[in-house]
Every structure is written in structure tokens, then in C-alpha cells.
Design a protein around this motif. Structure first.
Motif, PDB file in Angstrom:
ATOM      1  N   PRO A  50       0.805  -1.222   0.000  1.00 14.95           N
ATOM      2  CA  PRO A  50       0.000   0.000   0.000  1.00 14.95           C
ATOM      3  C   PRO A  50       0.847   1.286   0.000  1.00 14.95           C
ATOM      4  O   PRO A  50       0.396   2.317  -0.496  1.00 14.95           O
ATOM      5  N   GLN A  51       2.060   1.190   0.510  1.00 14.34           N
ATOM      6  CA  GLN A  51       2.920   2.373   0.532  1.00 14.34           C
ATOM      7  C   GLN A  51       3.401   2.776  -0.859  1.00 14.34           C
ATOM      8  O   GLN A  51       3.882   3.890  -1.039  1.00 14.34           O
ATOM      9  N   VAL A  52       3.288   1.873  -1.817  1.00 11.63           N
ATOM     10  CA  VAL A  52       3.616   2.223  -3.200  1.00 11.63           C
ATOM     11  C   VAL A  52       2.344   2.218  -4.049  1.00 11.63           C
ATOM     12  O   VAL A  52       2.396   2.061  -5.271  1.00 11.63           O
ATOM     13  N   GLY A  53       1.196   2.371  -3.386  1.00  9.93           N
ATOM     14  CA  GLY A  53      -0.071   2.532  -4.080  1.00  9.93           C
ATOM     15  C   GLY A  53      -0.746   1.248  -4.520  1.00  9.93           C
ATOM     16  O   GLY A  53      -1.700   1.298  -5.290  1.00  9.93           O
ATOM     17  N   VAL A  54      -0.280   0.105  -4.033  1.00 10.83           N
ATOM     18  CA  VAL A  54      -0.839  -1.187  -4.434  1.00 10.83           C
ATOM     19  C   VAL A  54      -1.534  -1.820  -3.224  1.00 10.83           C
ATOM     20  O   VAL A  54      -0.877  -2.176  -2.246  1.00 10.83           O
ATOM     21  N   GLY A  55      -2.830  -1.973  -3.299  1.00 14.65           N
ATOM     22  CA  GLY A  55      -3.617  -2.487  -2.177  1.00 14.65           C
ATOM     23  C   GLY A  55      -3.611  -3.997  -2.083  1.00 14.65           C
ATOM     24  O   GLY A  55      -4.674  -4.620  -2.104  1.00 14.65           O
ATOM     25  N   LYS A  56      -2.426  -4.577  -1.975  1.00  8.89           N
ATOM     26  CA  LYS A  56      -2.294  -6.042  -1.856  1.00  8.89           C
ATOM     27  C   LYS A  56      -1.524  -6.383  -0.589  1.00  8.89           C
ATOM     28  O   LYS A  56      -0.702  -5.618  -0.106  1.00  8.89           O
ATOM     29  N   ARG A  57      -1.757  -7.600  -0.074  1.00 14.37           N
ATOM     30  CA  ARG A  57      -1.163  -8.052   1.185  1.00 14.37           C
ATOM     31  C   ARG A  57       0.264  -8.562   0.954  1.00 14.37           C
ATOM     32  O   ARG A  57       0.518  -9.758   0.925  1.00 14.37           O
ATOM     33  N   ILE A  58       1.175  -7.601   0.800  1.00 14.26           N
ATOM     34  CA  ILE A  58       2.590  -7.891   0.548  1.00 14.26           C
ATOM     35  C   ILE A  58       3.428  -6.889   1.328  1.00 14.26           C
ATOM     36  O   ILE A  58       3.129  -5.691   1.317  1.00 14.26           O
ATOM     37  N   PHE A  59       4.477  -7.372   1.988  1.00 18.63           N
ATOM     38  CA  PHE A  59       5.504  -6.452   2.476  1.00 18.63           C
ATOM     39  C   PHE A  59       6.867  -7.096   2.327  1.00 18.63           C
ATOM     40  O   PHE A  59       6.996  -8.319   2.246  1.00 18.63           O
ATOM     41  N   VAL A  60       7.879  -6.241   2.255  1.00 16.27           N
ATOM     42  CA  VAL A  60       9.266  -6.685   2.195  1.00 16.27           C
ATOM     43  C   VAL A  60       9.996  -6.142   3.414  1.00 16.27           C
ATOM     44  O   VAL A  60       9.585  -5.147   4.005  1.00 16.27           O
ATOM     45  N   TRP A  61      11.082  -6.827   3.780  1.00 20.03           N
ATOM     46  CA  TRP A  61      11.956  -6.310   4.826  1.00 20.03           C
ATOM     47  C   TRP A  61      13.399  -6.451   4.362  1.00 20.03           C
ATOM     48  O   TRP A  61      13.741  -7.307   3.560  1.00 20.03           O
ATOM     49  N   MET A  62      14.228  -5.556   4.894  1.00 22.36           N
ATOM     50  CA  MET A  62      15.675  -5.589   4.677  1.00 22.36           C
ATOM     51  C   MET A  62      16.298  -5.170   6.005  1.00 22.36           C
ATOM     52  O   MET A  62      16.416  -3.984   6.292  1.00 22.36           O
ATOM     53  N   TYR A  63      16.652  -6.171   6.816  1.00 18.59           N
ATOM     54  CA  TYR A  63      17.134  -5.896   8.174  1.00 18.59           C
ATOM     55  C   TYR A  63      18.174  -6.943   8.548  1.00 18.59           C
ATOM     56  O   TYR A  63      17.838  -8.103   8.779  1.00 18.59           O
ATOM     57  N   VAL A  74      10.330 -11.361   1.696  1.00 12.02           N
ATOM     58  CA  VAL A  74       8.999 -10.890   1.329  1.00 12.02           C
ATOM     59  C   VAL A  74       7.973 -11.758   2.052  1.00 12.02           C
ATOM     60  O   VAL A  74       8.151 -12.972   2.180  1.00 12.02           O
ATOM     61  N   ALA A  75       6.930 -11.110   2.540  1.00 11.52           N
ATOM     62  CA  ALA A  75       5.803 -11.801   3.171  1.00 11.52           C
ATOM     63  C   ALA A  75       4.557 -11.486   2.352  1.00 11.52           C
ATOM     64  O   ALA A  75       4.184 -10.322   2.196  1.00 11.52           O
ATOM     65  N   ILE A  76       3.938 -12.528   1.805  1.00 10.11           N
ATOM     66  CA  ILE A  76       2.731 -12.385   1.006  1.00 10.11           C
ATOM     67  C   ILE A  76       1.590 -13.065   1.755  1.00 10.11           C
ATOM     68  O   ILE A  76       1.753 -14.175   2.276  1.00 10.11           O
ATOM     69  N   ASN A  77       0.462 -12.378   1.836  1.00  6.74           N
ATOM     70  CA  ASN A  77      -0.710 -12.864   2.581  1.00  6.74           C
ATOM     71  C   ASN A  77      -0.335 -13.254   4.013  1.00  6.74           C
ATOM     72  O   ASN A  77      -0.688 -14.334   4.493  1.00  6.74           O
ATOM     73  N   PRO A  78       0.373 -12.367   4.731  1.00  2.83           N
ATOM     74  CA  PRO A  78       0.849 -12.739   6.059  1.00  2.83           C
ATOM     75  C   PRO A  78      -0.246 -12.765   7.122  1.00  2.83           C
ATOM     76  O   PRO A  78      -1.269 -12.093   7.015  1.00  2.83           O
ATOM     77  N   GLU A  79       0.034 -13.567   8.135  1.00  2.00           N
ATOM     78  CA  GLU A  79      -0.706 -13.564   9.397  1.00  2.00           C
ATOM     79  C   GLU A  79       0.344 -13.296  10.463  1.00  2.00           C
ATOM     80  O   GLU A  79       1.482 -13.750  10.343  1.00  2.00           O
ATOM     81  N   LEU A  80      -0.029 -12.558  11.506  1.00  7.71           N
ATOM     82  CA  LEU A  80       0.948 -12.198  12.535  1.00  7.71           C
ATOM     83  C   LEU A  80       0.323 -12.363  13.910  1.00  7.71           C
ATOM     84  O   LEU A  80      -0.782 -11.876  14.155  1.00  7.71           O
ATOM     85  N   TRP A  81       1.029 -13.079  14.768  1.00  6.99           N
ATOM     86  CA  TRP A  81       0.649 -13.200  16.176  1.00  6.99           C
ATOM     87  C   TRP A  81       1.728 -12.515  16.987  1.00  6.99           C
ATOM     88  O   TRP A  81       2.923 -12.653  16.690  1.00  6.99           O
ATOM     89  N   ILE A  82       1.288 -11.786  18.016  1.00  3.16           N
ATOM     90  CA  ILE A  82       2.246 -11.062  18.844  1.00  3.16           C
ATOM     91  C   ILE A  82       2.038 -11.390  20.316  1.00  3.16           C
ATOM     92  O   ILE A  82       0.932 -11.741  20.735  1.00  3.16           O
ATOM     93  N   SER A  83       3.129 -11.269  21.081  1.00  3.79           N
ATOM     94  CA  SER A  83       3.028 -11.406  22.534  1.00  3.79           C
ATOM     95  C   SER A  83       2.445 -10.108  23.086  1.00  3.79           C
ATOM     96  O   SER A  83       2.505  -9.068  22.419  1.00  3.79           O
TER      97      SER A  83
END
Length: 187
Positions: A50-63, A74-83
Motif C-alpha cells: 500500500p505504501q507504493v499505491g498497491v492495495g495487496k497483502r505484501i511487504f518486504v523487509w531488509m534488516y 517478502v511476506a505475502i498474505n501474512p498472518e501475525l501473532w504477537i506477545s
């Protein structure tokens, strides 16, 4: 590959839930490659579609400063559980920035651990357990896929400062972007 313009707070795609990815094809590969290039140019540690104007469930990381996963992914269609996050107010060691709220940083309490389940570029499922700043990055990028910016989660007095920054910068309306490597707006 291309560097893409980054949307700024107020662009509708940033404020609504992103759609599930159903096609794992050459267009998806191109988008992900462009997102990595944009992340480097910004510079950033993560970027959601969404940050590049695309409303799809995708994010990238570089860390690189973690041992729990590849330094980029890259995480596509992610689910996230947190403590559960630690109680109390955040301090300055918990400051975050966002490429869609560029040049500003505010303290936000996040969970110390996260479990990410997602698909890779080929549609294969994977799982990552993350802690510390890497867990923070995953939470930040996942929020973008739910239509949230980190400033939406801020508590007083940080939320007031973010509202003032938004007004001062003329954000909060559609059509605003910045171009990494051209505009000097990095977070």
C-alpha cells in the motif's frame, strides 16, 4: 527494476485493508523487485505494497541486525501473532519512523515477540519467530496491510505531536507522494 513513488498519509490505499494476493506470477515478481529497490533508495528497513499505491497483502523487509530470518525477505498474505506488549508508556528508545509519514519519528510501545506466517514469492508457506526490532518491523509492516499507520497507534502526548506534524506538512489528503532518491523526505 524501478524505484516507485511512496504514498503519504492521507492516500486512501494506506487507510483501508489490503486484498489477498491470488496470482503468483511475473507481475508479482516485478512488484516485489521494485519494492526492494524502493526500500534501498528510501532508505528503509521495510515497505508494504500500500505504501507504493498497491492495495495487496505484501511487504518486504531488509534488516541485517537479527538472526531469526534472512536479512531480506517478502511476506505475502501474512498472518501475525504477537506477545502482549509490556505495560506502560513508550520511551525514546522505542521511536519509529515511517516512509509514509516521512521525516518524523514518534515513540510507540510494540510487542517484543512476533510469529509471522506467510507465503514467499512462489506461494510456498513459511514461518518466522521474531524478537526485538525485527518483531517491531514485522508489526509495523503488517499494520500497513490492515490500513493502519504507526501514528494511528500512538498514545498521548505522541499522538498530538503526530497530528501537528501532519497539519504542518499538509498531509492527510489524497494524491501526495514522494520519490526516494529525488525528494529529501526519508524517515
Amino acid at each position: 527494476m524501478s524505484v516507485l513513488p511512496i504514498t503519504i498519509c492521507g492516500e486512501p490505499v494506506l487507510h483501508r485493508p489490503a486484498a489477498t494476493v491470488t496470482e503468483f506470477d511475473a507481475d508479482l515478481r516485478q512488484l516485489v523487485d521494485d519494492m526492494f529497490e524502493t526500500t534501498v533508495a528510501a532508505p528503509g528497513v521495510g515497505l508494504a505494497a500500500p505504501q507504493v499505491g498497491v492495495g495487496k497483502r505484501i511487504f518486504v523487509w531488509m534488516y541485517e541486525d537479527q538472526d531469526e530470518a534472512p536479512s531480506q525477505g517478502v511476506a505475502i498474505n501474512p498472518e501475525l501473532w504477537i506477545s502482549p506488549p509490556d505495560p506502560g508508556l513508550p520511551d525514546e528508545s522505542e521511536e519509529e519512523g515511517c516512509l509514509s509519514f516521512p521525516g518524523e519519528r514518534f515513540a510507540l510501545r510494540r510487542s517484543e515477540r512476533a510469529l509471522l506466517r506467510a507465503q514467499d514469492i512462489d506461494g510456498n508457506p513459511f514461518e518466522i519467530q521474531a524478537s526485538g526490532w525485527f518483531a517491531r518491523i514485522l508489526q509495523h509492516e503488517f499494520d500497513h496491510l490492515s490500513g493502519l499507520l504507526y501514528v494511528d497507534r500512538l498514545v498521548h502526548p505522541e499522538n498530538r505531536a503526530a497530528q501537528k506534524a501532519e497539519r504542518r506538512n499538509g498531509w492527510g489528503k489524497p494524491g501526495l507522494t514522494w520519490m526516494p532518491g529525488v525528494d529529501n523526505l526519508e524517515s
